[in-house]
Write a protein that holds these residues in place. Structure first.
Motif, PDB file in Angstrom:
ATOM      1  N   SER A  27       0.791  -1.260   0.086  1.00  0.00           N
ATOM      2  CA  SER A  27      -0.162  -0.085  -0.028  1.00  0.00           C
ATOM      3  C   SER A  27       0.877   1.287  -0.030  1.00  0.00           C
ATOM      4  O   SER A  27       0.708   2.113  -0.793  1.00  0.00           O
ATOM      5  N   THR A  30       2.627   1.673  -3.473  1.00  0.00           N
ATOM      6  CA  THR A  30       1.849   1.699  -4.824  1.00  0.00           C
ATOM      7  C   THR A  30       0.755   2.960  -4.367  1.00  0.00           C
ATOM      8  O   THR A  30       0.235   3.590  -5.475  1.00  0.00           O
ATOM      9  N   GLY A  31       0.395   3.213  -3.139  1.00  0.00           N
ATOM     10  CA  GLY A  31      -0.600   4.112  -3.038  1.00  0.00           C
ATOM     11  C   GLY A  31      -1.981   3.623  -3.031  1.00  0.00           C
ATOM     12  O   GLY A  31      -3.063   4.276  -2.999  1.00  0.00           O
ATOM     13  N   LEU A  32      -1.971   2.318  -3.354  1.00  0.00           N
ATOM     14  CA  LEU A  32      -3.627   1.687  -3.383  1.00  0.00           C
ATOM     15  C   LEU A  32      -3.888   1.215  -1.845  1.00  0.00           C
ATOM     16  O   LEU A  32      -2.970   0.983  -1.027  1.00  0.00           O
ATOM     17  N   THR A  36      -8.224  -2.608  -2.126  1.00  0.00           N
ATOM     18  CA  THR A  36      -7.940  -2.676  -3.589  1.00  0.00           C
ATOM     19  C   THR A  36      -6.869  -3.764  -3.819  1.00  0.00           C
ATOM     20  O   THR A  36      -6.912  -4.715  -4.632  1.00  0.00           O
ATOM     21  N   ALA A  49      -6.781   3.171 -12.576  1.00  0.00           N
ATOM     22  CA  ALA A  49      -5.808   3.733 -11.568  1.00  0.00           C
ATOM     23  C   ALA A  49      -4.971   2.766 -10.965  1.00  0.00           C
ATOM     24  O   ALA A  49      -3.770   2.927 -10.810  1.00  0.00           O
ATOM     25  N   ALA A  50      -5.667   1.608 -10.744  1.00  0.00           N
ATOM     26  CA  ALA A  50      -4.689   0.537  -9.904  1.00  0.00           C
ATOM     27  C   ALA A  50      -3.614   0.194 -10.987  1.00  0.00           C
ATOM     28  O   ALA A  50      -2.440  -0.209 -10.479  1.00  0.00           O
ATOM     29  N   ALA A  52      -2.254   1.623 -13.617  1.00  0.00           N
ATOM     30  CA  ALA A  52      -1.435   2.850 -13.559  1.00  0.00           C
ATOM     31  C   ALA A  52      -0.239   2.879 -12.376  1.00  0.00           C
ATOM     32  O   ALA A  52       0.737   3.065 -12.547  1.00  0.00           O
ATOM     33  N   LYS A  53      -1.127   2.726 -11.296  1.00  0.00           N
ATOM     34  CA  LYS A  53      -0.128   2.774 -10.124  1.00  0.00           C
ATOM     35  C   LYS A  53       0.747   1.711  -9.872  1.00  0.00           C
ATOM     36  O   LYS A  53       1.936   1.828  -9.632  1.00  0.00           O
ATOM     37  N   ILE A  54       0.341   0.227 -10.299  1.00  0.00           N
ATOM     38  CA  ILE A  54       1.310  -0.719 -10.231  1.00  0.00           C
ATOM     39  C   ILE A  54       2.272  -0.600 -11.323  1.00  0.00           C
ATOM     40  O   ILE A  54       3.566  -1.044 -10.792  1.00  0.00           O
ATOM     41  N   THR A  56       3.645   1.686 -12.885  1.00  0.00           N
ATOM     42  CA  THR A  56       4.582   2.916 -12.626  1.00  0.00           C
ATOM     43  C   THR A  56       5.438   2.848 -11.558  1.00  0.00           C
ATOM     44  O   THR A  56       6.518   3.008 -11.555  1.00  0.00           O
ATOM     45  N   THR A  57       4.769   2.340 -10.390  1.00  0.00           N
ATOM     46  CA  THR A  57       5.683   2.152  -9.000  1.00  0.00           C
ATOM     47  C   THR A  57       6.703   0.930  -9.590  1.00  0.00           C
ATOM     48  O   THR A  57       7.760   1.256  -9.014  1.00  0.00           O
TER      49      THR A  57
END
Length: 86
Positions: A27, A30-32, A36, A49-50, A52-54, A56-57
């Motif tokens: 969390s 990733t910021g998730l 989620t 969004a999920a 993209a976050k994964i 990108t991270t």
């Protein structure tokens, strides 16, 4: 229903290699939310969004950790209507 799902083993191997072995660490990285992450790890659909976050991270391409799969919609329990008193 066909949708985008996480390749769980690949994701966990990739995240684990970076020390992200708990929901808390995943969390934070990733910021998730925990919810989620739990949904994704249990075969639930992945939203934009999920994804993209994964990607990108971890600096990976979509196909490295996601695939198209089938998710069964949850059915309601007709025997237990909401608000029913036993």
């Amino acid at each position: 229903m066909d949708t985008i799902v996480l390749k769980v083993e690949e994701f966990l191997d990739m995240a684990g290699a970076r020390g992200h072995t708990t929901y808390e660490k995943l969390s934070a990285a990733t910021g998730l939310s925990f919810g989620t992450l739990h949904r994704l790890r249990n075969g639930g659909p992945a939203g934009p969004a999920a994804i993209a976050k994964i990607c990108t991270t971890y600096g990976v391409a979509f196909e490295d950790v996601f695939t198209f799969g089938t998710v069964k919609p949850k059915s309601s329990d007709a025997k237990s209507p909401v608000g029913a008193v036993a």
